[in-house]
Design a protein around this motif. Structure first.
Motif, PDB file in Angstrom:
ATOM      1  N   MET A   1       0.821  -1.205   0.000  1.00 24.39           N
ATOM      2  CA  MET A   1       0.000   0.000   0.000  1.00 24.39           C
ATOM      3  C   MET A   1       0.861   1.263   0.000  1.00 24.39           C
ATOM      4  SD  MET A   1      -3.083  -0.716  -0.352  1.00 24.39           S
ATOM      5  CE  MET A   1      -4.132  -2.166  -0.326  1.00 24.39           C
TER       6      MET A   1
ATOM      7  N   SER B   1       0.820   3.952  -2.769  1.00 24.55           N
ATOM      8  CA  SER B   1       0.572   5.343  -2.399  1.00 24.55           C
ATOM      9  C   SER B   1       1.604   6.268  -3.042  1.00 24.55           C
ATOM     10  CB  SER B   1       0.601   5.485  -0.878  1.00 24.55           C
ATOM     11  OG  SER B   1       0.430   6.829  -0.500  1.00 24.55           O
TER      12      SER B   1
ATOM     13  N   THR C   1      -7.926   9.583  -8.984  1.00 24.07           N
ATOM     14  CA  THR C   1      -6.585   9.295  -8.476  1.00 24.07           C
ATOM     15  C   THR C   1      -6.393   9.872  -7.079  1.00 24.07           C
ATOM     16  OG1 THR C   1      -5.796   9.378 -10.766  1.00 24.07           O
ATOM     17  CG2 THR C   1      -4.142   9.436  -9.036  1.00 24.07           C
ATOM     18  N   SER C   2      -6.938  11.056  -6.838  1.00 21.57           N
ATOM     19  CA  SER C   2      -6.825  11.656  -5.502  1.00 21.57           C
ATOM     20  C   SER C   2      -7.558  10.818  -4.464  1.00 21.57           C
ATOM     21  CB  SER C   2      -7.386  13.079  -5.527  1.00 21.57           C
ATOM     22  OG  SER C   2      -6.662  13.895  -6.424  1.00 21.57           O
ATOM     23  N   GLN C   3      -8.742  10.323  -4.840  1.00 19.06           N
ATOM     24  CA  GLN C   3      -9.488   9.471  -3.912  1.00 19.06           C
ATOM     25  C   GLN C   3      -8.729   8.184  -3.620  1.00 19.06           C
ATOM     26  OE1 GLN C   3     -13.352   8.434  -5.352  1.00 19.06           O
ATOM     27  NE2 GLN C   3     -13.948   7.334  -3.508  1.00 19.06           N
ATOM     28  N   ARG C   4      -8.168   7.587  -4.675  1.00 18.86           N
ATOM     29  CA  ARG C   4      -7.393   6.361  -4.486  1.00 18.86           C
ATOM     30  C   ARG C   4      -6.134   6.621  -3.665  1.00 18.86           C
ATOM     31  NH1 ARG C   4      -7.723   1.297  -3.388  1.00 18.86           N
ATOM     32  NH2 ARG C   4      -6.110  -0.015  -4.342  1.00 18.86           N
TER      33      ARG C   4
ATOM     34  N   SER D   1      -5.807   8.912  -1.296  1.00 18.23           N
ATOM     35  CA  SER D   1      -6.219   9.034   0.109  1.00 18.23           C
ATOM     36  C   SER D   1      -6.487   7.668   0.721  1.00 18.23           C
ATOM     37  CB  SER D   1      -7.469   9.913   0.203  1.00 18.23           C
ATOM     38  OG  SER D   1      -7.228  11.200  -0.331  1.00 18.23           O
ATOM     39  N   GLN D   2      -7.133   6.790  -0.052  1.00 15.55           N
ATOM     40  CA  GLN D   2      -7.444   5.456   0.459  1.00 15.55           C
ATOM     41  C   GLN D   2      -6.174   4.655   0.723  1.00 15.55           C
ATOM     42  OE1 GLN D   2      -9.955   3.231  -2.158  1.00 15.55           O
ATOM     43  NE2 GLN D   2     -10.014   1.421  -0.851  1.00 15.55           N
ATOM     44  N   THR D   3      -5.232   4.682  -0.224  1.00 13.56           N
ATOM     45  CA  THR D   3      -3.996   3.916  -0.037  1.00 13.56           C
ATOM     46  C   THR D   3      -3.144   4.492   1.083  1.00 13.56           C
ATOM     47  OG1 THR D   3      -3.009   5.242  -1.819  1.00 13.56           O
ATOM     48  CG2 THR D   3      -3.914   3.083  -2.407  1.00 13.56           C
ATOM     49  N   ARG D   4      -3.179   5.805   1.268  1.00 20.39           N
ATOM     50  CA  ARG D   4      -2.431   6.394   2.380  1.00 20.39           C
ATOM     51  C   ARG D   4      -2.990   5.939   3.718  1.00 20.39           C
ATOM     52  NH1 ARG D   4      -1.275  12.739   0.683  1.00 20.39           N
ATOM     53  NH2 ARG D   4       0.522  12.310  -0.687  1.00 20.39           N
ATOM     54  N   ILE D   5      -4.317   5.911   3.807  1.00 13.93           N
ATOM     55  CA  ILE D   5      -4.932   5.455   5.058  1.00 13.93           C
ATOM     56  C   ILE D   5      -4.603   3.987   5.306  1.00 13.93           C
ATOM     57  CG2 ILE D   5      -7.134   5.027   6.198  1.00 13.93           C
ATOM     58  CD1 ILE D   5      -8.231   7.488   4.770  1.00 13.93           C
ATOM     59  N   GLU D   6      -4.721   3.159   4.253  1.00 15.55           N
ATOM     60  CA  GLU D   6      -4.416   1.739   4.414  1.00 15.55           C
ATOM     61  C   GLU D   6      -2.934   1.512   4.694  1.00 15.55           C
ATOM     62  OE1 GLU D   6      -5.784  -0.184   0.925  1.00 15.55           O
ATOM     63  OE2 GLU D   6      -7.914   0.090   1.374  1.00 15.55           O
TER      64      GLU D   6
END
Length: 471
Positions: free
Chosen positions: A170, A174, A364-367, A369-374
């Motif tokens: 991840m 990210s 891409t921005s949403q993805r 943010s998701q990968t950063r959180i994960e």
């Protein structure tokens, strides 16, 4: 060999069988008592992992995913986890362990960590549950405290490895999405700059509203052209009628009040002239006066007819000029509308580029943010259900079980030895043996039962048969 022959062989070699059984049992019992005691500690883990179905997008338990449990077992039994256990317990720092490593490898190479990891993997046992998501990690050794520590260390390091295997990809993803976000942001800014420059160069505020206004104006000009064409055609027709030989039939001429008055006056003057001509001669002053009046009225009528025809012609020319002006305005408006359509199409392409760049940037921005959180979430889906504790009772050697197995194996070995010896040194122990050995039929059999105490019944009874049986 039938059953009776086998029983006769076993009866003849019963001492050998008993000795073999006794030696086997005593040897097994001695070895079991002399072997050092081994202890087994077990740590139970609960796997709460939930995957996502690629078709439905719904979460499903990990144990339902193909190969999930086998993958987890491979991770636990991997050398990576074993090396982490060695580092966790600091086994490679012990001088005694280093000395054992040097003695075992004799300087052939390798590291203490790898050597210890291989030894731990040989003694660790991983058993998954069939009906649940529980996995048991067991370790055997001679020290109860050590085996419990190793089992718990395997459970802890497996949790950390599982988190690392989930977080590291991840984080790499990210980083990739971060680079892509910067690139897509630049693309979006370029697309927006092109759109703004195009609007400024063409003076566009709202293409759709302006196009609607110009289209309405084009429709109005089309209607005006149709009306002007009709009026021009009508004026041309009236001009031809007014300037023709039968100009008096023209509605413009016939409806002219001045011409109508002149025609009435001319008719009256001509009637008066005819009346005077009947009464007076042509040279009479009254006749000449009446004739002059008639000529004057005719001249006025012709002049008025010419003026009316000229007026109708001028009106036709004006209408034709107006038609040409409306036609030119219509052509100019068509060109303007076409230019607006072209501008709208070009602007639409630029707007689509902006929308596409914006959509790609948002996704891409949403993805990202998701990968950063994960990538930052270091929470494991694996929990320790039952930690390993130092065992009180040893797991081996099992004296009772080994004794029972030695009895079975000793009996089997004794019977085998008896059969082998009988095959090597064949004896005749029954009629079937005699017939099988000599390949001739047996005519009769003597049931010889010698008396073990011939002194009591006489010497003759010891050599005489009790029964003679003919076949």
């Amino acid at each position: 060999m039938n059953l009776s022959q086998l029983l006769l062989i076993l009866r003849a070699h019963k001492k050998l069988i008993l000795v073999t059984l006794l030696v086997t049992v005593l040897g097994t019992l001695s070895v079991s008592l002399l072997l050092p005691k081994t202890y087994k500690a077990t740590s139970s883990l609960l796997l709460n992992y939930k995957g996502v179905d690629p078709l439905t997008g719904l979460a499903m338990p990990g144990q339902l995913l193909p190969g999930f449990m086998a993958t987890q077992i491979d991770i636990i039994s991997s050398k990576n986890v074993a090396l982490r256990v060695v580092d966790h317990l600091k086994l490679a720092e012990s001088p005694a362990v280093i000395a054992q490593f040097n003695e075992a490898t004799e300087g052939k190479g390798g590291t203490v960590r790898d050597w210890l990891a291989d030894l731990l993997l040989k003694k660790v046992e991983i058993v998954p549950s069939r009906e649940s998501s529980v996995v048991d990690i067991s370790f055997k050794g001679s020290d109860p405290q050590f085996v419990a520590a190793v089992a718990n260390a395997f459970a802890d390091e497996y949790q950390k490895t599982s988190i690392q295997l989930k977080v590291d990809p991840m984080r790499r993803v990210s980083t990739y999405f971060s680079e892509q976000t910067k690139l897509l942001r630049d693309n979006l800014e370029v697309a927006q700059s092109k759109l703004s420059k195009y609007q400024q160069d063409n003076g566009i505020v709202s293409v759709d509203n302006r196009l609607d206004v110009e289209s309405n104006r084009l429709n109005d000009l089309s209607a005006q052209l149709v009306m002007a064409q009709g009026q021009s055609m009508e004026a041309s027709s009236r001009q031809r009628m007014a300037q023709g030989s039968n100009g008096m039939a023209s509605p413009d001429v016939s409806s002219n009040p001045l011409i109508q008055n002149l025609k009435i006056g001319l008719g009256n003057a001509e009637g008066k002239l005819a009346e005077i001509a009947q009464r007076l001669g042509r040279n009479h002053p009254q006749y000449e006066s009446a004739k002059a009046e008639v000529d004057k009225l005719r001249a006025d009528l012709r002049e008025q007819l010419a003026n009316t025809s000229s007026s109708v012609g001028n009106n036709a020319q004006i209408l034709q000029q107006r038609e040409a002006a409306v036609r030119a305005a219509l052509q100019a408006q068509k060109a303007k509308v076409l230019e607006l359509n072209r501008t709208r199409d070009e602007m639409g392409v630029l707007m689509k580029d902006v929308e596409s760049a914006q959509r790609a940037f948002d996704v891409t921005s949403q993805r990202l943010s998701q990968t950063r959180i994960e990538g930052q979430a270091e929470q494991s889906d694996i929990s320790v259900l039952n930690p390993a504790v130092p065992p009180i009772d040893p797991a081996g050697p099992r004296v009772l079980l080994n004794t029972l197995l030695s009895i079975f194996l000793g009996t089997l070995l004794g019977v085998g030895l008896a059969i082998v010896i009988e095959m090597l040194y064949r004896r005749v122990r029954s009629e079937a043996d005699l017939q099988e050995t000599l390949q001739i039929p047996v005519f009769g059999a003597i049931d010889w039962n010698a008396n073990k105490s011939p002194r009591k019944k006489g010497a003759l009874n010891g050599i005489l048969p009790r029964r003679l049986r003919l076949r």
